[in-house]
Design a protein around this motif. Sequence first.
Motif, PDB file in Angstrom:
ATOM      1  N   SER A  39       0.738  -1.102  -0.124  1.00 15.14           N
ATOM      2  CA  SER A  39      -0.067  -0.096  -0.154  1.00 15.14           C
ATOM      3  C   SER A  39       0.867   1.262   0.098  1.00 15.14           C
ATOM      4  O   SER A  39       1.934   1.280   0.670  1.00 15.14           O
ATOM      5  N   GLU A  40       0.553   2.107  -0.762  1.00 20.46           N
ATOM      6  CA  GLU A  40       1.306   3.451  -0.862  1.00 20.46           C
ATOM      7  C   GLU A  40       0.662   4.660  -0.182  1.00 20.46           C
ATOM      8  O   GLU A  40       0.939   5.760  -0.377  1.00 20.46           O
ATOM      9  N   GLU A  41      -0.333   4.381   0.584  1.00 24.76           N
ATOM     10  CA  GLU A  41      -1.059   5.373   1.376  1.00 24.76           C
ATOM     11  C   GLU A  41      -0.040   5.861   2.149  1.00 24.76           C
ATOM     12  O   GLU A  41       0.423   5.344   3.254  1.00 24.76           O
ATOM     13  N   THR A  42      -0.396   7.252   2.253  1.00 25.28           N
ATOM     14  CA  THR A  42       0.533   8.068   3.297  1.00 25.28           C
ATOM     15  C   THR A  42       0.108   7.783   4.630  1.00 25.28           C
ATOM     16  O   THR A  42      -1.116   7.925   5.328  1.00 25.28           O
ATOM     17  N   ILE A  43       1.257   7.504   5.808  1.00 21.98           N
ATOM     18  CA  ILE A  43       0.800   7.522   6.952  1.00 21.98           C
ATOM     19  C   ILE A  43       0.712   8.832   7.654  1.00 21.98           C
ATOM     20  O   ILE A  43       1.719   9.472   7.659  1.00 21.98           O
ATOM     21  N   ARG A  44      -0.644   9.189   7.955  1.00 20.83           N
ATOM     22  CA  ARG A  44      -0.824  10.193   8.604  1.00 20.83           C
ATOM     23  C   ARG A  44      -1.192  10.422  10.006  1.00 20.83           C
ATOM     24  O   ARG A  44      -1.468   9.193  10.602  1.00 20.83           O
ATOM     25  N   LEU A  45      -1.440  11.416  10.508  1.00 18.08           N
ATOM     26  CA  LEU A  45      -1.817  11.454  12.140  1.00 18.08           C
ATOM     27  C   LEU A  45      -3.153  10.647  12.173  1.00 18.08           C
ATOM     28  O   LEU A  45      -3.459   9.981  13.298  1.00 18.08           O
ATOM     29  N   VAL A  46      -4.059  10.827  11.109  1.00 16.38           N
ATOM     30  CA  VAL A  46      -5.402  10.269  11.197  1.00 16.38           C
ATOM     31  C   VAL A  46      -5.164   8.875  11.330  1.00 16.38           C
ATOM     32  O   VAL A  46      -6.111   7.880  11.967  1.00 16.38           O
ATOM     33  N   THR A  47      -4.189   8.165  10.599  1.00 12.47           N
ATOM     34  CA  THR A  47      -4.034   6.958  10.775  1.00 12.47           C
ATOM     35  C   THR A  47      -3.578   6.129  12.310  1.00 12.47           C
ATOM     36  O   THR A  47      -3.852   5.276  12.632  1.00 12.47           O
ATOM     37  N   ILE A  48      -2.875   7.196  12.598  1.00 15.16           N
ATOM     38  CA  ILE A  48      -2.320   6.908  14.321  1.00 15.16           C
ATOM     39  C   ILE A  48      -3.481   6.950  14.992  1.00 15.16           C
ATOM     40  O   ILE A  48      -3.710   5.992  16.131  1.00 15.16           O
ATOM     41  N   GLY A  49      -4.522   7.838  14.936  1.00 11.75           N
ATOM     42  CA  GLY A  49      -5.661   8.158  15.464  1.00 11.75           C
ATOM     43  C   GLY A  49      -6.581   6.879  15.662  1.00 11.75           C
ATOM     44  O   GLY A  49      -7.203   6.403  16.409  1.00 11.75           O
ATOM     45  N   LEU A  67       1.381  -0.006  11.517  1.00 12.32           N
ATOM     46  CA  LEU A  67       1.646   0.780  10.369  1.00 12.32           C
ATOM     47  C   LEU A  67       2.726  -0.076   9.339  1.00 12.32           C
ATOM     48  O   LEU A  67       2.283   0.233   8.180  1.00 12.32           O
ATOM     49  N   ALA A  68       3.497  -1.035   9.869  1.00  8.35           N
ATOM     50  CA  ALA A  68       4.395  -1.782   8.784  1.00  8.35           C
ATOM     51  C   ALA A  68       3.187  -2.764   8.057  1.00  8.35           C
ATOM     52  O   ALA A  68       3.371  -2.820   6.959  1.00  8.35           O
ATOM     53  N   ALA A  69       2.226  -3.285   8.668  1.00  5.93           N
ATOM     54  CA  ALA A  69       1.265  -4.208   8.372  1.00  5.93           C
ATOM     55  C   ALA A  69       0.369  -3.385   7.408  1.00  5.93           C
ATOM     56  O   ALA A  69       0.032  -3.739   6.246  1.00  5.93           O
ATOM     57  N   ALA A  70       0.021  -1.977   7.604  1.00  2.50           N
ATOM     58  CA  ALA A  70      -0.652  -1.312   6.674  1.00  2.50           C
ATOM     59  C   ALA A  70       0.139  -1.223   5.360  1.00  2.50           C
ATOM     60  O   ALA A  70      -0.761  -1.106   4.231  1.00  2.50           O
ATOM     61  N   ARG A  71       1.253  -0.758   5.704  1.00  3.65           N
ATOM     62  CA  ARG A  71       2.021  -0.538   4.404  1.00  3.65           C
ATOM     63  C   ARG A  71       2.233  -1.867   3.426  1.00  3.65           C
ATOM     64  O   ARG A  71       2.645  -1.526   2.130  1.00  3.65           O
ATOM     65  N   THR A  72       2.350  -3.133   3.917  1.00  2.89           N
ATOM     66  CA  THR A  72       2.473  -4.083   3.197  1.00  2.89           C
ATOM     67  C   THR A  72       1.272  -4.753   2.882  1.00  2.89           C
ATOM     68  O   THR A  72       1.311  -5.919   2.399  1.00  2.89           O
ATOM     69  N   ASP A  73       0.368  -4.180   3.261  1.00  2.00           N
ATOM     70  CA  ASP A  73      -1.196  -4.406   2.787  1.00  2.00           C
ATOM     71  C   ASP A  73      -1.552  -5.020   1.177  1.00  2.00           C
ATOM     72  O   ASP A  73      -1.309  -3.659   0.728  1.00  2.00           O
ATOM     73  N   ARG A  74      -1.505  -5.765   0.696  1.00  2.00           N
ATOM     74  CA  ARG A  74      -1.776  -5.913  -0.667  1.00  2.00           C
ATOM     75  C   ARG A  74      -3.206  -6.210  -1.080  1.00  2.00           C
ATOM     76  O   ARG A  74      -3.682  -6.323  -2.110  1.00  2.00           O
ATOM     77  N   ARG A  75      -4.274  -5.910  -0.199  1.00  2.00           N
ATOM     78  CA  ARG A  75      -5.451  -6.105  -0.514  1.00  2.00           C
ATOM     79  C   ARG A  75      -5.946  -4.922  -1.325  1.00  2.00           C
ATOM     80  O   ARG A  75      -5.829  -3.913  -1.140  1.00  2.00           O
TER      81      ARG A  75
END
Length: 465
Positions: A2-12, A250-258
């Motif tokens: 996944s190329e989605e940018t990790i933002r504060l909303v993701t942490i929240g 966050l690492a799992a979200a970055r490597t998510d291929r769904r």
Amino acid sequence: MSEETIRLVTIGRILRRRWRLLALLTVVGALVGYGTSAVLFPPRYTASASVLLPGQWEERELLTQAEIATSSAVVDRAAATLRWSGTSGGELRDQVSAKAADGNIIKVAGTAETPERAQRLADRVAQQFVSFASRVAGDDADSESEEATEPEALRKKVVQTNRRISALASAADPGQTVEGVQARTELEKLRTALQQAMKKLDEAETATGKAGMVVMGPADKPTGEAPPTRTQLVAAGAVLFFLLAVVGHLAAARTDRRLRKEPEIATALRSTLLGTVDVPGERPAHRSRGRGAGAWLRRVLGLDVRWNMPAPLLSGDEAAGRIRYRRVWARLRDQVPSPGRLLAVVPEGDETALLAAGQLAAEAGGDPSASGGDPVLRVVEVPVARPLVPDRGAESGALIVLSAGSWTAGELTGIAEACADAGHEVVGTVVAGTVRARPARTAGRPPRTAAPAAAGGDDATGGTA
């Protein structure tokens, strides 16, 4: 990936949807830190004693004295005077340190299991350091008084000799004879030699005075643990496990291929996207339906619901939702012009898609003649790991219903290949999404509802659209 940018909303979102798991891991980290403090880093206390070095000292000389304070010659003597059972000089050497401070002061520190032992260790090492330095400089107690009087007596004699030289120089031949000049020259050389000897004597006296070190009182009894303290280790373990949990998410979200986008899903299934439909629900319906202690624990920790799914949007009214289903059927009629039965294939475990397929089956109706020739759906769930679709019977094609962001391209390709292997032509794809239902109406005409029908291999029928 996944190329989605990790933002504060993701942490929240992680904190909001995984707070139970994060709290559990934080507690586990605190327990690990406590265990580490009890096993690897038991409570230790440090006491320090100050040793004053009189005279003028250079920085490198102070560093040399600090090294002497922690040498084996000093620590071994301290261990012999302490007589602690099971403790040798080599072990004490790791518990003793020394450093040069401002004002010609050497601070000797001792670390032990209790405040009393730390205080005694620091005091004994400081005393042995002073004693050893005095012996090295030759400042023994037996010759202390003698060495104190000899330089002063020698200085008096030098003063008397200088006066005698001055008298001899005055009594010499005042003329300019060769013998007179030579005599005065010899007397001046003798005076210069005496001055140089006195200078060296003063320097030697200063060096001897450096050995007069003094212990500036007993070491203070420590009132707190030496770092790392138990509290610090517990806090460090809790923070470390919390950060590792967040970074792991966050690492799992970055490597998510769904796949999340509808065109990507249709491409993976090699079919036509017929549209998207809404399924009411406060949160994504991706819950695990397993039983047992493992499933119960996952539900308690919130692991049965994916955290990285976007929050459901607010749905429109009942009519807007039914319009989406009718538009899907309008496109489906274009794909299947002849009436007949269709197979609605839903990935196993995708409850959002299962609800959407039931609603589509209700919109289709149970009798082709009654529904104006529209096809009728038979809903089946297909396992994703090893997809197996029922063989073709009266069905004229397969409609794949699934939710976005739940399956990878490889899993969807496997479902499409299973449909082709069973003789079903994939006539289209419908993507289901979860929306939040609007507040219930308190007045006016109640909205029309359609009961969703879902079956695992049986016919699903409902009212006509």
